[in-house]
Design a protein around this motif. Structure first.
Motif, PDB file in Angstrom:
ATOM      1  N   GLU A 184      -5.331  26.373  23.587  1.00 56.73           N
ATOM      2  CA  GLU A 184      -5.550  26.227  25.030  1.00 56.73           C
ATOM      3  C   GLU A 184      -4.221  25.998  25.740  1.00 56.73           C
ATOM      4  N   GLY A 185      -4.032  26.716  26.838  1.00 59.79           N
ATOM      5  CA  GLY A 185      -2.908  26.444  27.711  1.00 59.79           C
ATOM      6  C   GLY A 185      -3.363  25.630  28.900  1.00 59.79           C
ATOM      7  N   LEU A 186      -2.459  25.357  29.818  1.00 63.53           N
ATOM      8  CA  LEU A 186      -2.797  24.562  30.991  1.00 63.53           C
ATOM      9  C   LEU A 186      -3.903  25.211  31.820  1.00 63.53           C
ATOM     10  N   PRO A 187      -3.877  26.535  32.084  1.00 64.47           N
ATOM     11  CA  PRO A 187      -4.971  27.137  32.853  1.00 64.47           C
ATOM     12  C   PRO A 187      -6.332  26.962  32.182  1.00 64.47           C
ATOM     13  N   ASP A 188      -6.348  26.995  30.853  1.00 63.94           N
ATOM     14  CA  ASP A 188      -7.612  26.816  30.135  1.00 63.94           C
ATOM     15  C   ASP A 188      -8.113  25.384  30.287  1.00 63.94           C
ATOM     16  N   LYS A 189      -7.234  24.436  30.110  1.00 64.72           N
ATOM     17  CA  LYS A 189      -7.614  23.022  30.261  1.00 64.72           C
ATOM     18  C   LYS A 189      -8.118  22.749  31.671  1.00 64.72           C
ATOM     19  N   GLN A 190      -7.464  23.342  32.659  1.00 62.85           N
ATOM     20  CA  GLN A 190      -7.888  23.141  34.046  1.00 62.85           C
ATOM     21  C   GLN A 190      -9.257  23.768  34.303  1.00 62.85           C
TER      22      GLN A 190
END
Length: 238
Positions: free
Chosen positions: A88-94
């Motif tokens: 997961e990257g930041l966009p996924d976490k968001q």
């Protein structure tokens, strides 16, 4: 699939073809006549991963085969974007955090899915679909098992998401809920479209009585002014 930026409700008695229509729109089954298209492209021609990025689906029921947490289940909505190996990257976490918040399950992140009530699990399943960040959201009886508060929250949210540009397809048995919140209604009868249009255009006494096989009076809700279907007294079982 038409009506971008609208909430379309699909109504009809048991066996009328509501769930089959959804499967046809997802390219799972071929329609016996006509075509099922998404963005002008035949539904069965879409690559499964491409389609999963475009359409979020909440099926009527599903079995949870192994113990996972709420967050892990919602995070499954990112698989079409990540694949099996990418972290997961930041966009996924968001996206996951937004989906948890929008469905009022942010406080349940570490709970095992198997410990949830029916209503909580339903909201988690909707959150998983939202985590996909789809352009189209298709839901089969999503308010089943929900109490009044969460039912109203979810359906109000569906309408708000449609207003923001998402195409929402809602399959439901709840006539008055559809009349109040849907922009358009498709009424099915034995695999065919019996009526299609705005709630006022579809909620006609002769049409509703014929499709549901029961005398129905149509009036207006005194509070919302939406069409209201009132089943009348009929023959009792012997």
């Amino acid at each position: 699939m038409r009506y971008a930026g609208a909430l379309t409700a699909v109504l009809g008695p048991n066996g009328s073809g509501k769930s089959t229509l959804l499967r046809a729109l997802l390219g799972v089954v071929a329609p016996s006549s006509g075509r099922a298209t998404i963005d002008g492209r035949d539904a069965r021609e879409w690559n499964r991963r491409e389609l999963a990025r475009l359409v979020g689906v909440v099926p009527q029921s599903e079995a949870v085969a192994f113990p996972i947490t709420v967050r892990e289940m919602v995070a499954m909505g990112r698989y079409p974007h990540l694949g099996a190996l990418r972290a997961e990257g930041l966009p996924d976490k968001q996206a996951i955090a937004r989906a948890l918040e929008r469905c009022d399950v942010a406080g349940l992140e570490e709970r095992p899915v198997t410990s949830l009530s029916g209503g909580e699990l339903q909201r988690v399943r909707i959150a998983r679909a939202l985590a996909q960040e789809p352009r189209v959201l298709a839901l089969d009886e999503p308010t089943a098992s929900l109490d009044v508060s969460h039912e109203m929250t979810i359906v109000s949210s569906l309408r708000a998401w449609a207003r923001s540009g998402m195409t929402v397809l809602l399959i439901t048995h709840q006539l008055d809920l559809a009349a109040r919140f849907a922009d358009r209604i498709v009424l099915l009868d034995r695999g065919r479209v019996a009526a299609e249009g705005t709630p006022a255009e579809v909620f006609r006494e002769d049409v509703m009585a014929r499709v549901y096989g029961w005398p129905i009076r149509v009036d207006r809700d005194p509070v919302t002014q939406a069409p209201r279907a009132v089943p009348l007294d009929g023959p009792a079982l012997p």
